[in-house]
Motif scaffolding. Sequence first.
Motif, PDB file in Angstrom:
ATOM      1  N   GLY A  39      -3.423  -0.355  -3.045  1.00 54.05           N
ATOM      2  CA  GLY A  39      -4.250   0.806  -2.685  1.00 54.05           C
ATOM      3  C   GLY A  39      -3.417   1.937  -2.102  1.00 54.05           C
ATOM      4  O   GLY A  39      -2.189   1.867  -2.044  1.00 54.05           O
ATOM      5  N   THR A  40      -4.113   2.972  -1.685  1.00 57.82           N
ATOM      6  CA  THR A  40      -3.417   4.118  -1.088  1.00 57.82           C
ATOM      7  C   THR A  40      -4.051   4.509   0.240  1.00 57.82           C
ATOM      8  O   THR A  40      -5.257   4.320   0.447  1.00 57.82           O
ATOM      9  CB  THR A  40      -3.492   5.363  -1.998  1.00 57.82           C
TER      10      THR A  40
ATOM     11  N   ILE B  85       0.860  -1.188   0.000  1.00 61.17           N
ATOM     12  CA  ILE B  85       0.000   0.000   0.000  1.00 61.17           C
ATOM     13  C   ILE B  85       0.888   1.227   0.000  1.00 61.17           C
ATOM     14  O   ILE B  85       1.930   1.261   0.645  1.00 61.17           O
ATOM     15  CB  ILE B  85      -0.898   0.021   1.257  1.00 61.17           C
ATOM     16  N   MET B  86       0.428   2.240  -0.746  1.00 61.95           N
ATOM     17  CA  MET B  86       1.190   3.470  -0.789  1.00 61.95           C
ATOM     18  C   MET B  86       0.642   4.415   0.280  1.00 61.95           C
ATOM     19  O   MET B  86      -0.531   4.781   0.253  1.00 61.95           O
ATOM     20  CB  MET B  86       1.005   4.090  -2.169  1.00 61.95           C
ATOM     21  N   LEU B  87       1.507   4.759   1.260  1.00 60.44           N
ATOM     22  CA  LEU B  87       1.053   5.699   2.299  1.00 60.44           C
ATOM     23  C   LEU B  87       1.660   7.062   2.020  1.00 60.44           C
ATOM     24  O   LEU B  87       2.877   7.217   1.991  1.00 60.44           O
ATOM     25  CB  LEU B  87       1.468   5.188   3.686  1.00 60.44           C
ATOM     26  N   THR B  88       0.790   8.038   1.744  1.00 64.17           N
ATOM     27  CA  THR B  88       1.293   9.380   1.465  1.00 64.17           C
ATOM     28  C   THR B  88       0.698  10.357   2.463  1.00 64.17           C
ATOM     29  O   THR B  88      -0.276  10.040   3.159  1.00 64.17           O
ATOM     30  CB  THR B  88       0.893   9.840   0.058  1.00 64.17           C
ATOM     31  N   SER B  89       1.291  11.541   2.531  1.00 61.65           N
ATOM     32  CA  SER B  89       0.709  12.545   3.423  1.00 61.65           C
ATOM     33  C   SER B  89       0.738  13.908   2.756  1.00 61.65           C
ATOM     34  O   SER B  89       1.636  14.221   1.978  1.00 61.65           O
ATOM     35  CB  SER B  89       1.461  12.557   4.751  1.00 61.65           C
ATOM     36  N   ARG B  90      -0.311  14.687   3.033  1.00 61.69           N
ATOM     37  CA  ARG B  90      -0.371  16.088   2.578  1.00 61.69           C
ATOM     38  C   ARG B  90      -0.599  16.907   3.840  1.00 61.69           C
ATOM     39  O   ARG B  90      -1.715  16.978   4.348  1.00 61.69           O
ATOM     40  CB  ARG B  90      -1.540  16.275   1.617  1.00 61.69           C
ATOM     41  N   ILE B  91       0.494  17.417   4.360  1.00 57.71           N
ATOM     42  CA  ILE B  91       0.410  18.017   5.689  1.00 57.71           C
ATOM     43  C   ILE B  91       0.763  19.492   5.655  1.00 57.71           C
ATOM     44  O   ILE B  91       1.846  19.887   5.232  1.00 57.71           O
ATOM     45  CB  ILE B  91       1.317  17.249   6.677  1.00 57.71           C
TER      46      ILE B  91
ATOM     47  N   ALA C  45      -6.975   2.027   8.374  1.00 58.96           N
ATOM     48  CA  ALA C  45      -6.829   2.305   6.948  1.00 58.96           C
ATOM     49  C   ALA C  45      -5.921   1.265   6.301  1.00 58.96           C
ATOM     50  O   ALA C  45      -6.252   0.711   5.240  1.00 58.96           O
ATOM     51  CB  ALA C  45      -6.267   3.714   6.751  1.00 58.96           C
ATOM     52  N   VAL C  46      -4.797   0.971   6.952  1.00 55.18           N
ATOM     53  CA  VAL C  46      -3.877  -0.017   6.385  1.00 55.18           C
ATOM     54  C   VAL C  46      -4.518  -1.406   6.391  1.00 55.18           C
ATOM     55  O   VAL C  46      -4.410  -2.170   5.434  1.00 55.18           O
ATOM     56  CB  VAL C  46      -2.535  -0.009   7.160  1.00 55.18           C
TER      57      VAL C  46
END
Lengths: 466, 234
Positions: free
Chosen positions: A378-379, A340-346, A370-371
């Motif tokens: 998925g993301t 899974i791709m874990l990204t953040s927009r912080i 979520a994971v």
Amino acid sequence: MRPASFPALPNLLRTTTFRLALSYLGIFTVSAVALLGLVSWSTSMFIEWQIQETVEAEAVGLSEQYRERGIVGLADVVAERSRADTERRAVYLLMNPEGERISGNLFGWPGEQVDVGGWIRFGIERLGEGRFATEVMARYYELPDGHRLLVGRSLHDARRVKSAINRALAWGLALTILLGIMGGYFTSRHLLQRVDNMSRTARRIVSGDMASRMTVSGTGDEFDSLAQSFNEMMDQLERLVDSIRTVTDNVAHDLRTPLNRLRSRIDVVLLSESDPEILRRTLEETLAEADNLLATFNALLTISQAESAQGAQGFETLDPARLAEDVAELYEPLAEDKGIMLTSRIETGLTVFADRHLLFQALANLADNAVKYTPAGGTVTVTVAQSAKGVEIAVADSGSGIAPEFRSKVLDRFVRLDGTRSTPGNGLGLSLVSAVARLHGASLSLDSAHPEDEFQPGLRVTLTFP
Amino acid sequence: MSEAEYQIPMRILLIEDDQEAASYMVKGLKEAGHTIDHAANGTDGLFLATSERYDVMVVDRMLPGLDGLSIIQAIRAAGNSTPVLVLSALGKVDDRVKGLNAGGDDYLVKPYAFAELMARIEALTRRTGGTTPETRLKVEDLEMDLLARTVTRAGRPIDLQPREFRLLEYLMRHGGQVVTRTMLLENVWEYHFDPQTNLIDVHISRLRQKVDKEFDQPLIHTVRGAGYSLRASR
């Protein structure tokens, strides 16, 4: 026979309504006495004034006689008028300068002091229709030649009017008090019955009948609103008791199942195994299960701590970016292992007032879910942003999401939508998030992360700090 | 190299009023080779704490007679700096802060695993060992330069992320001891929280990839039911 609900008198005397009725009665009595006293006083003043007018008019007539016919004429008129007064209300006395009586129906000078206006009051006994004592009000004149004249009227009628008024006043008062007490009694009894009904209902509830409710008469009065508030309170209480019962049942179930497993595992191994390696492995598995049980207990404790926390103890002003970055960093390897791709927009530089550890626990729970519920490929996205509603911290995934009708249900303790309780987890994750949100005064919302995707709409959980 | 080399026998004072929990702890700690004195109430506990010398004290917060925090304050006021582990059923962050402010060195919330207790007791004794700040850490052929922020193993440089560096630093500082997952979360990530999954295991396995993979002797060991230990293989 008194009906069963008829309150005993001493009981009734203690009621607020009755005391209220009594004090109103007291006030009313005082004002009635004052009013009637005023009426009585002004009536007797009026009568005395009328008598004075009559006496003065008569004196004018007599002085005309005196001017025309002298003292002899005056004596004649006085004698005649004395005779003509059959009702024995008038008083006349004409005396010579030596103080001897010339004419009139009074046998001598009454001997009272004359006041400034020439008026004099005295008591006499008269023979009318039977002997009676009366008070007289008279005007005293000194004629130019030294003769003295006394013209007066009996106050007998005035006194009679006054006593009639006083009698009416006394009766009126007696009636007022009687009606007041009766009114107070009946209204009190009525209210007491309603209060009694209420306390009977309360006692029924205390003795275990949780479904019992107050009767609402429908008049919309204070008692009705009290009964309604009470009923609403009971509804809320019943809901709470129900939810506690559900939680207790779930706790019992969630803790009994692994305890049973634990027990039977030990039981079977003790009965049949002697290989130390297998015994050891079993013990280790048992320890892992015990740890899971402890984790569930700890989660329950954390939830109840968050729920029962008073105010903002342990709170600080902090930048949510730091927490979100730490969560993302903590879960990134786990996500990567699952593909899974874990990204953040912080967004940095924002502040929230929060308990650092509890908020981190909540975010970790969201990231964990979520994971867990996102398939490989998925993301998962962690975001922190300022919106019109406040600071929003959100975790979104691309899993199968939660249907809108179940979204509020998943916040309850031990609710797990797969129903099998077979996936790892204790069903407490979102309950804790919800408790933490409530403690922080933040709102919690669940919606679809990718509503355009019919099969994998995903879930976005947003904490909004106003 | 034997495991016993890392197990320095300690003299431990346990002040705990729950008889069953106490006898279980006494048994476990004795089996690990330590000497234990047990006091079942606050007054006896304070008497022992002030009249004997111990390596570590384990003090329950709620005690009959004199409460745990008062005992700690009393011995600290008397200049006694024996490391203290506070045990408590009160697990909120501010309870923890109160416990540490009173002079406790570590705080363990009930219920806890025995391995956790053991690991923390051992960590406490190590913590008081070196008071001068170290600039280099070394376990076997693994070396860490705290100033240059570099790690080498057998002379070969190992490239680590900042968090991996801190994780390894903690493991090295407690080399030979058992370090639990909770201890790692509290000291490396600095959050008090319960992860629902094997988060730490994933981070450790990444670290292993870098530290152990290309070498014959693994240094990072999993201690079942407890946590991890950085040491030479047996």
